[in-house]
Design a protein around this motif. Structure first.
Motif, PDB file in Angstrom:
ATOM      1  N   LEU A  16       0.820  -1.205   0.000  1.00 40.48           N
ATOM      2  CA  LEU A  16       0.000   0.000   0.000  1.00 40.48           C
ATOM      3  C   LEU A  16       0.856   1.258   0.000  1.00 40.48           C
ATOM      4  O   LEU A  16       0.624   2.200  -0.771  1.00 40.48           O
ATOM      5  CB  LEU A  16      -0.928   0.009   1.213  1.00 40.48           C
ATOM      6  CG  LEU A  16      -2.122  -0.939   1.202  1.00 40.48           C
ATOM      7  CD1 LEU A  16      -2.776  -0.983   2.581  1.00 40.48           C
ATOM      8  CD2 LEU A  16      -3.141  -0.526   0.142  1.00 40.48           C
ATOM      9  N   HIS A  49      -0.416   4.981  -1.014  1.00 40.05           N
ATOM     10  CA  HIS A  49      -1.489   5.130  -0.039  1.00 40.05           C
ATOM     11  C   HIS A  49      -0.914   5.452   1.347  1.00 40.05           C
ATOM     12  O   HIS A  49       0.233   5.117   1.653  1.00 40.05           O
ATOM     13  CB  HIS A  49      -2.311   3.848   0.053  1.00 40.05           C
ATOM     14  CG  HIS A  49      -3.072   3.526  -1.193  1.00 40.05           C
ATOM     15  ND1 HIS A  49      -4.173   4.240  -1.597  1.00 40.05           N
ATOM     16  CD2 HIS A  49      -2.881   2.563  -2.144  1.00 40.05           C
ATOM     17  CE1 HIS A  49      -4.642   3.741  -2.732  1.00 40.05           C
ATOM     18  NE2 HIS A  49      -3.871   2.722  -3.087  1.00 40.05           N
ATOM     19  N   ARG A  98      -4.843  -4.747  -2.326  1.00 43.30           N
ATOM     20  CA  ARG A  98      -4.885  -3.360  -2.808  1.00 43.30           C
ATOM     21  C   ARG A  98      -5.719  -3.231  -4.071  1.00 43.30           C
ATOM     22  O   ARG A  98      -6.531  -2.301  -4.207  1.00 43.30           O
ATOM     23  CB  ARG A  98      -3.460  -2.851  -3.068  1.00 43.30           C
ATOM     24  CG  ARG A  98      -3.422  -1.485  -3.757  1.00 43.30           C
ATOM     25  CD  ARG A  98      -2.008  -1.001  -3.972  1.00 43.30           C
ATOM     26  NE  ARG A  98      -1.176  -1.976  -4.649  1.00 43.30           N
ATOM     27  CZ  ARG A  98      -1.170  -2.165  -5.972  1.00 43.30           C
ATOM     28  NH1 ARG A  98      -1.994  -1.483  -6.763  1.00 43.30           N
ATOM     29  NH2 ARG A  98      -0.355  -3.055  -6.517  1.00 43.30           N
ATOM     30  N   GLU A 141      -8.930  -0.863  -4.656  1.00 41.88           N
ATOM     31  CA  GLU A 141      -8.921   0.223  -5.629  1.00 41.88           C
ATOM     32  C   GLU A 141      -9.986   0.066  -6.710  1.00 41.88           C
ATOM     33  O   GLU A 141     -10.592   1.049  -7.129  1.00 41.88           O
ATOM     34  CB  GLU A 141      -7.540   0.315  -6.288  1.00 41.88           C
ATOM     35  CG  GLU A 141      -6.428   0.755  -5.352  1.00 41.88           C
ATOM     36  CD  GLU A 141      -5.056   0.671  -5.988  1.00 41.88           C
ATOM     37  OE1 GLU A 141      -4.125   1.302  -5.472  1.00 41.88           O
ATOM     38  OE2 GLU A 141      -4.896  -0.057  -7.012  1.00 41.88           O
TER      39      GLU A 141
END
Length: 296
Positions: free
Chosen positions: A20, A25, A204, A208
């Protein structure tokens, strides 16, 4: 995005955090101890103190984030029923903080909760009559009804890599204790597998661009014969590799007999097509066949 991650210092969760942060992020990681908090800080993540039993800490962490990835699960199999109930309550608490917001909640499940006579695909639903008490999938479905954008990641039964403390190390310890590396019958029952560093980006990607209410399979290898795993362990430990009948298996494997007999080949073809996920790490046999797996 600012992502709240449970199990943040765990075997899978720590890899998720690494991925991440590398992808841009921000991460808020749940930590129940000072050691976990320091480990999280070292990765560049923010620390949120709490644990699975502190439901308010879960709700406040989720409320302070753009999305949640739930990887935490207590793998003490001597308290498996209690730990499954704890996981259910944790999912409900996380969902209550996200209700009506449309913010994503990615929950960890496992291929092992499924039943089937062939290749298990993402559209297979867990049989509600199964004796397995882990109800992560049902709890997540209920949360979705509250307006939470959920997705499930079903991990292969063998998630491997450096730091592994799961099924394969258990098999290594059993072989040491019993003086032999064993399999059941002809050993052709199949175990799917995935490297932790391949599983991490799947969480992830589901966060997303995942489709709400979807199951994804963290499976890099559809099914490895259990005998192949036993043979590597036997060779590395210089122990005989032996077959056990189903009647003898209980004495050798103990409570692990159920897992040693699992035959659950699983596909991730649909997951790869939908999310563009492509595993790149070594397979289980190549990963296992290294000295580090056998260092005490």
């Amino acid at each position: 995005m600012r992502i709240f991650v449970t199990g943040a210092s765990g075997f899978v969760g720590s890899a998720v955090i690494q991925d991440l942060i590398a992808s841009g992020h921000q991460v808020l990681g749940l930590a129940r101890s000072n050691a976990s908090a320091e480990a999280l800080k070292a990765t560049g993540a923010e620390v949120h103190r709490g644990d699975l039993e502190d439901l308010e800490s879960l709700r406040s962490g989720a409320a302070d984030a753009d999305g949640v990835i739930h990887t935490a699960f207590n793998h003490d199999f001597s308290k498996f029923v209690e730990n499954c109930a704890l996981d259910e309550r944790a999912i409900q608490a996380l969902g209550s903080a996200l209700a009506g917001s449309g913010r994503p909640l990615i929950v960890t499940s496992g291929i092992g909760v499924l039943r089937g006579n062939g290749l298990l695909t993402e559209d297979v639903r867990r049989d509600p009559n199964t004796p397995n008490p882990r109800v992560s999938e049902e709890a997540t479905d209920r949360v979705a009804e509250q307006g939470v954008r959920t997705a499930l990641i079903r991990l292969a039964p063998s998630v491997h890599g450096d730091g592994d403390h799961g099924f394969v190390p258990l098999l290594i310890n059993i072989a040491r204790q019993k003086g032999a590396s064993a399999y059941i019958g002809d050993g052709q029952n199949l175990w799917p597998a995935v490297h932790r560093l391949d599983a991490a980006p799947l969480f992830r990607l589901a966060l997303e661009k995942g489709t709400p209410g979807t199951r994804y399979h963290a499976v890099a290898e559809e099914g490895l014969p259990f005998r192949d795993i036993a043979e590597v362990i036997g060779r590395r430990l210089n122990l005989p590799v032996v077959s056990k009948t189903p009647e003898e298996a209980g004495e050798h494997f103990g409570w692990f007999t159920h897992f040693a007999s699992m035959n659950i080949p699983a596909s991730s073809e649909w997951t790869r097509q939908q999310l563009g996920w492509q595993p790149t790490q070594p397979g289980l046999i190549a990963d296992l066949d290294r000295p580090s797996y056998f260092e005490r």
